[in-house]
Design a protein around this motif. Structure first.
Motif, short mmCIF file in Angstrom:
data_model
loop_
_atom_site.label_atom_id
_atom_site.label_comp_id
_atom_site.label_asym_id
_atom_site.label_seq_id
_atom_site.Cartn_x
_atom_site.Cartn_y
_atom_site.Cartn_z
N ASN A 46 7.35 -2.47 -13.14
CA ASN A 46 7.54 -3.46 -14.21
C ASN A 46 7.35 -3.10 -15.20
O ASN A 46 8.20 -1.82 -15.79
CB ASN A 46 5.99 -3.91 -13.75
CG ASN A 46 5.08 -2.67 -14.02
OD1 ASN A 46 5.56 -1.55 -13.69
ND2 ASN A 46 3.69 -2.78 -14.69
N GLU A 47 7.84 -4.36 -15.99
CA GLU A 47 8.49 -3.98 -17.59
C GLU A 47 6.45 -3.96 -18.21
O GLU A 47 7.15 -3.55 -19.82
CB GLU A 47 9.43 -5.80 -18.63
CG GLU A 47 10.98 -5.64 -16.95
CD GLU A 47 11.26 -6.88 -17.51
OE1 GLU A 47 10.74 -7.37 -18.44
OE2 GLU A 47 11.60 -6.88 -16.98
N ASN A 48 5.31 -4.19 -18.14
CA ASN A 48 4.73 -3.66 -18.65
C ASN A 48 4.89 -2.37 -18.86
O ASN A 48 3.93 -2.16 -17.80
CB ASN A 48 3.28 -4.63 -18.30
CG ASN A 48 2.29 -4.78 -18.88
OD1 ASN A 48 2.21 -4.36 -19.97
ND2 ASN A 48 1.48 -5.21 -18.43
N ASN A 49 4.64 -2.39 -20.26
CA ASN A 49 4.10 -0.40 -20.76
C ASN A 49 2.56 -0.80 -21.48
O ASN A 49 2.83 0.55 -21.98
CB ASN A 49 5.40 -0.21 -21.19
CG ASN A 49 6.51 0.31 -21.40
OD1 ASN A 49 6.98 0.45 -19.42
ND2 ASN A 49 7.80 -0.28 -21.52
N THR A 50 2.26 -1.70 -21.20
CA THR A 50 0.90 -1.44 -21.57
C THR A 50 -0.51 -1.15 -20.56
O THR A 50 -1.55 -0.66 -21.27
CB THR A 50 0.56 -2.89 -22.81
OG1 THR A 50 0.56 -3.68 -21.96
CG2 THR A 50 1.24 -2.80 -23.71
N GLY A 51 -0.10 -2.15 -19.82
CA GLY A 51 -0.80 -1.48 -18.10
C GLY A 51 -0.40 -0.43 -17.20
O GLY A 51 -0.09 0.16 -17.93
N PRO A 52 -0.92 -0.93 -16.20
CA PRO A 52 -0.36 0.42 -15.34
C PRO A 52 0.67 0.06 -14.67
O PRO A 52 1.62 -1.51 -14.52
CB PRO A 52 -1.86 -0.02 -13.88
CG PRO A 52 -1.90 -1.55 -14.46
CD PRO A 52 -2.05 -2.16 -15.92
N ILE A 53 1.67 1.08 -14.54
CA ILE A 53 3.10 0.97 -14.16
C ILE A 53 3.17 0.73 -12.82
O ILE A 53 2.51 2.11 -12.21
CB ILE A 53 3.97 2.07 -14.73
CG1 ILE A 53 3.89 2.44 -16.45
CG2 ILE A 53 5.13 2.53 -14.08
CD1 ILE A 53 4.33 3.35 -17.23
N ILE A 54 3.94 -0.01 -12.79
CA ILE A 54 4.59 -0.43 -10.70
C ILE A 54 5.49 0.43 -10.67
O ILE A 54 6.60 -0.24 -10.82
CB ILE A 54 3.60 -1.70 -10.62
CG1 ILE A 54 2.19 -1.86 -10.28
CG2 ILE A 54 4.02 -1.68 -8.48
CD1 ILE A 54 1.44 -3.16 -10.58
#
Length: 138
Positions: A46-54
């Motif tokens: 996932n591209e979200n670096n502020t939440g959990p990395i999947i």
């Protein structure tokens, strides 16, 4: 002021310590140390670096009977604290997904009959390894 002899001894000890660190780092076990042939055919992060990395991987396996090695492979994959890592294993001679998705199902359902195993390390670092997670393997 330190004498030349003490400086050389300290320099030698530093060189010895650096050499040991390099040797020790190169001796870490890796995927190449496993006996089976493993090939990553698809990966999702996932591209979200502020939440959990999947992280989700699809991997083909040449020897479909090495369950312990498949688990070791999963243990060697990247993992981020409070993240989630999944590895789906497929036989090398059967179809495997080339694209993965964040939401369940993580790949096209037509590949489910070929999935040998699922390794998952969750947000609390709990590992689960399930053989034939979708039923009988074709």
């Amino acid at each position: 002021m330190l004498s030349k002899r003490v400086k050389y001894i300290l320099l030698g000890l530093v060189a010895l310590l650096v050499g040991y660190i390099l040797y020790d780092a190169s001796e870490e076990p890796g995927i190449d140390d496993l006996k089976g042939t493993y090939k990553e055919v698809a990966m999702y992060r996932n591209e979200n670096n502020t939440g959990p990395i999947i992280r989700i991987y699809a991997v083909t396996v040449s020897d479909t009977t090495r369950w312990d090695e498949m688990r070791q492979y999963g243990d060697l994959m990247l993992y981020t604290k409070y993240g989630n890592t999944k590895v789906y294993f497929f036989p090398a001679d059967k179809p495997a997904p080339l694209e993965l998705f964040r939401k369940q199902p993580n790949f096209d359902r037509k590949f489910e009959p070929y999935c040998l195993a699922l390794y998952e390390k969750d947000a609390m670092s709990q590992v689960t390894f399930r053989r034939k997670p979708f039923g009988t393997v074709q």
